[in-house]
Motif scaffolding. Sequence first.
Motif: not given
Length: 182
Positions: A156-182
């Motif tokens: 999974x990638x989130x970015x703007x190829x033209x770099x008009x919008x700069x995306x950065x991740x929050x420092x704490x828990x930037x990515x999570x799994x919601x309702x993921x199976x064990x």
Amino acid sequence: LHSAPVHAMFAAGMTRFFRVLATALTGLLIAAGSASAHPHVWVTMKSAVVYGPDGAITGVRHAWTFDDMYSAFAVQGLESKKKGEFTTEELKPLAQVNVESLKEYDFFTYAKANGKNVAFAEPVDYSLEFNPKDTVLTLHFVLPLKAPLKAKALDLEVFDPSYFVDFSLVEKDPVSLEKAPA
């Protein structure tokens, strides 16, 4: 006292405002093609991969917090009941404009499962939240997959190829799994 003509003028003015805002946002995004030197909008993001009851991936939940300059521009001229603060309901039309404007750019979200491109459907559960302390807007939305999938690997990638919008991740828990199976 409210008269019908005054109410109609107000409604027409708000409609015009949102059209102008949508046009401005679209123009900014179109200009992104020539803005490869540096970004103009900064987004700090948090995302969750969403799973269904059967363990299949069903979509991605995003929370994008915009920088204070963009946030100030976006709410400029919006009416609010409390000065300097905006409710989710007051921001509902702006949230819709944001989501509709992002469609042309695939919501800057790209995914591959087991090496193959994954298609997303129209976003759902979208809203804007205003943080009066930091005076920033956060756009929340779910980007569902066109078809749920079970995959050994998801890129999974989130970015703007033209770099008009700069995306950065929050420092704490930037990515999570919601309702993921064990």
